[in-house]
Design an enzyme around this catalytic site. Structure first.
Site, PDB file in Angstrom:
ATOM      1  CG  HIS A 112      -7.264  65.708 -19.067  1.00 33.30           C
ATOM      2  ND1 HIS A 112      -6.778  66.365 -17.970  1.00 33.30           N
ATOM      3  CD2 HIS A 112      -6.809  64.428 -18.972  1.00 33.30           C
ATOM      4  CE1 HIS A 112      -6.055  65.529 -17.244  1.00 33.30           C
ATOM      5  NE2 HIS A 112      -6.057  64.348 -17.834  1.00 33.30           N
ATOM      6  CE  LYS A 125      -0.933  62.577 -21.413  1.00 33.98           C
ATOM      7  NZ  LYS A 125      -1.665  61.650 -20.555  1.00 33.98           N
ATOM      8  CG  ASP A 171      -4.940  69.333 -23.801  1.00 35.97           C
ATOM      9  OD1 ASP A 171      -3.905  68.737 -24.143  1.00 35.97           O
ATOM     10  OD2 ASP A 171      -5.672  68.955 -22.867  1.00 35.97           O
ATOM     11  CB  CYS A 187      -8.605  63.286 -15.990  1.00 36.04           C
ATOM     12  SG  CYS A 187      -7.522  62.605 -14.748  1.00 36.04           S
ATOM     13  CD  GLN A 236      -4.161  61.276 -24.689  1.00 35.20           C
ATOM     14  OE1 GLN A 236      -3.800  60.404 -25.479  1.00 35.20           O
ATOM     15  NE2 GLN A 236      -3.902  61.219 -23.403  1.00 35.20           N
TER      16      GLN A 236
HETATM   17  N1  PMP Z   1      -4.954  66.913 -21.606  1.00 32.58           N
HETATM   18  C1  PMP Z   1      -5.152  65.704 -22.102  1.00 32.58           C
HETATM   19  C2  PMP Z   1      -6.023  65.552 -23.312  1.00 32.58           C
HETATM   20  C3  PMP Z   1      -4.549  64.601 -21.504  1.00 32.58           C
HETATM   21  O1  PMP Z   1      -4.748  63.385 -21.988  1.00 32.58           O
HETATM   22  C4  PMP Z   1      -3.710  64.795 -20.373  1.00 32.58           C
HETATM   23  C5  PMP Z   1      -3.046  63.624 -19.682  1.00 32.58           C
HETATM   24  N2  PMP Z   1      -3.888  62.535 -19.448  1.00 32.58           N
HETATM   25  C6  PMP Z   1      -3.532  66.089 -19.899  1.00 32.58           C
HETATM   26  C7  PMP Z   1      -4.161  67.118 -20.551  1.00 32.58           C
HETATM   27  C8  PMP Z   1      -2.675  66.374 -18.721  1.00 32.58           C
HETATM   28  O2  PMP Z   1      -1.347  66.058 -19.003  1.00 32.58           O
HETATM   29  P1  PMP Z   1      -0.266  66.029 -17.835  1.00 32.58           P
HETATM   30  O3  PMP Z   1      -0.847  65.183 -16.739  1.00 32.58           O
HETATM   31  O4  PMP Z   1       0.928  65.407 -18.484  1.00 32.58           O
HETATM   32  O5  PMP Z   1      -0.044  67.433 -17.409  1.00 32.58           O
END
Ligand code: PMP
Length: 403
Positions: free
Chosen positions: A120, A223, A197, A361, A200
């Site tokens: 991401h 999430k 990270d 993203c 997910q």
């Molecule tokens: N890493 C991953 C794998 C994600 O899916 C997301 C959210 N789509 C993020 C980071 C960022 O999370 P947040 O927008 O809650 O900070």
């Protein structure tokens, strides 16, 4: 699992969208919120809203106790050795930026850091900014056609100069579950630290940070059936002591004079300013809720949904699924030849079905497949096979309209 009972816990699931029952399949973007979490938010503002940690009055004490209880819930959930290793953040993005900013004082121009092709943007951009600042080199673990990481290539990228590896546990765009056990072990053999990270993964897989021996693990509350604007950074105590504070301000200090300021101990050193008190408390309630259902049950049921949805979608024909690893959470990213994902998403929304379209993203993944984006359906334990049927029928209709 009693799905009807579980669905009754989520008020939003009974609403209609565009005249149709809501079929919410955008869980990888954000999950829905059960009543116990909503109630905790209401209860906080109705009965003990106060600033924490420094008040002598009863309300402040009640709020402090509830917030610290939530920290303990998160510690226990991720099996951190100490509560001090659990830092409340505003989410995964905040957690990653906090660590990246701290590593500016660790890295030098001869150092190397390793990211993966499956990330991401929030696990790419902060590190690029760090490399610009320090002169360190960013290397990338390549991905394969099936949406998996090439771990042989990873081993070749690792060197004595590698200081840090940052990889997601699960890809948000494809659902691939990465072999983080191997990634962590190989990095540690070279003396490099690892940030995972877990944004997910955390809604589907219960990570044990001590068993993983991971240095940093970051998640977002929203999430995991919690509210937005709150998350957690787990960091090994040694690392958190070594890194400088991320932001300066109230809460994170020991003594302040104009000559010199000394910092508070962990976890407060990384929690400047008034935190999202209500969010932290509600996040704790969400974790309790998920654990009551049980992560084994969640994973087994979601796998059933994934298998069913994959079969039903493939039966429509002319469809390409991106991310075909056998190790996947319940995410299906797909396209039809010659049809823009946005058009599918817009048409099925008219039928009450919420999916995500676009690059998720994760533009480097889209570049790898040479596509502008995908349609992404992501399932949760509160979804049903009937909802998948409605989704597949809607996609079929959209495909006919657009062909
Ligand atoms: N890493 C991953 C794998 C994600 O899916 C997301 C959210 N789509 C993020 C980071 C960022 O999370 P947040 O927008 O809650 O900070």
């Amino acid at each position: 699992m009693d799905i009807e009972k579980i669905r009754a816990d989520f008020p939003i699931l009974s609403r209609k969208v565009n005249g149709h029952p809501l079929v919410y399949l955008d869980n990888a973007a954000t999950s829905q919120t059960p009543k116990v979490v909503i109630d905790a938010i209401v209860e906080y503002y109705e009965s003990y809203n106060a600033n924490i940690h420094r008040g002598v009055h009863s309300l402040s004490q009640e709020a402090t106790d509830a917030y610290e209880e939530a920290r303990e819930t998160l510690r226990a959930h991720f099996n951190a050795a100490k509560k001090e290793e659990i830092i409340f953040t505003s989410g995964t993005t905040h957690g990653i930026n906090l660590v990246a900013s701290g590593f500016a004082s660790v890295l030098t121009a001869k150092d190397e850091v390793i990211v993966s092709a499956l990330e991401h943007h929030s696990n790419i951009v902060p590190w690029q900014m760090l490399c610009e600042k320090t002169g360190a080199t960013l290397k990338v673990i390549p991905m394969t056609e099936s949406g998996e990481l090439d771990l042989e290539a990873y081993e070749e990228l690792l060197s004595e100069n590698t200081k840090l590896v940052f990889v997601n546990h699960v890809s948000n765009a494809l659902g691939t579950v990465n072999n983080i056990e191997k990634i962590i072990t190989k990095a540690h053999q070279k003396g490099a630290a690892v940030l995972i990270d877990g944004a997910q993964a955390a809604p589907h897989i219960k990570a044990d940070v001590q068993a993983l021996d991971v240095d940093f693990y970051v998640v977002s509350g929203h999430k995991m059936c919690g509210p937005t604007g709150v998350g957690v950074l787990y960091g090994k105590e040694d690392w958190l002591n070594k890194l400088p504070p991320y932001q300066g301000g109230g809460e994170m200090i020991d003594q302040v004079t104009f000559e010199k300021t000394t910092y508070a101990g962990l976890p407060h050193k990384f929690e400047a300013g008034t935190p999202n008190i209500c969010g932290g408390i509600a996040f704790g309630k969400a974790i309790d809720y998920l654990n009551e259902i049980g992560f084994d049950h969640i994973a087994a049921y979601e796998h059933e949904l994934l298998t069913y949805a994959t079969e039903q979608l493939l039966a429509l024909g002319d469809l390409k699924i991106y991310g075909t690893s056998s190790e996947k959470t319940a995410v299906i990213s797909f396209n039809f030849e010659g049809i823009h994902p946005y058009d599918i998403g817009t048409i099925i929304d008219k039928l009450g079905i919420a999916v995500r379209t676009g690059h998720h993203c994760a533009q480097p993944i889209m570049d790898f497949y040479k596509i502008p984006g995908t349609v992404r359906a992501s399932f949760s334990f509160y979804n049903t096979k009937e909802e998948i049927d409605a989704f597949v029928q809607a996609v079929k209709r959209a495909k006919i309209m657009l062909s």
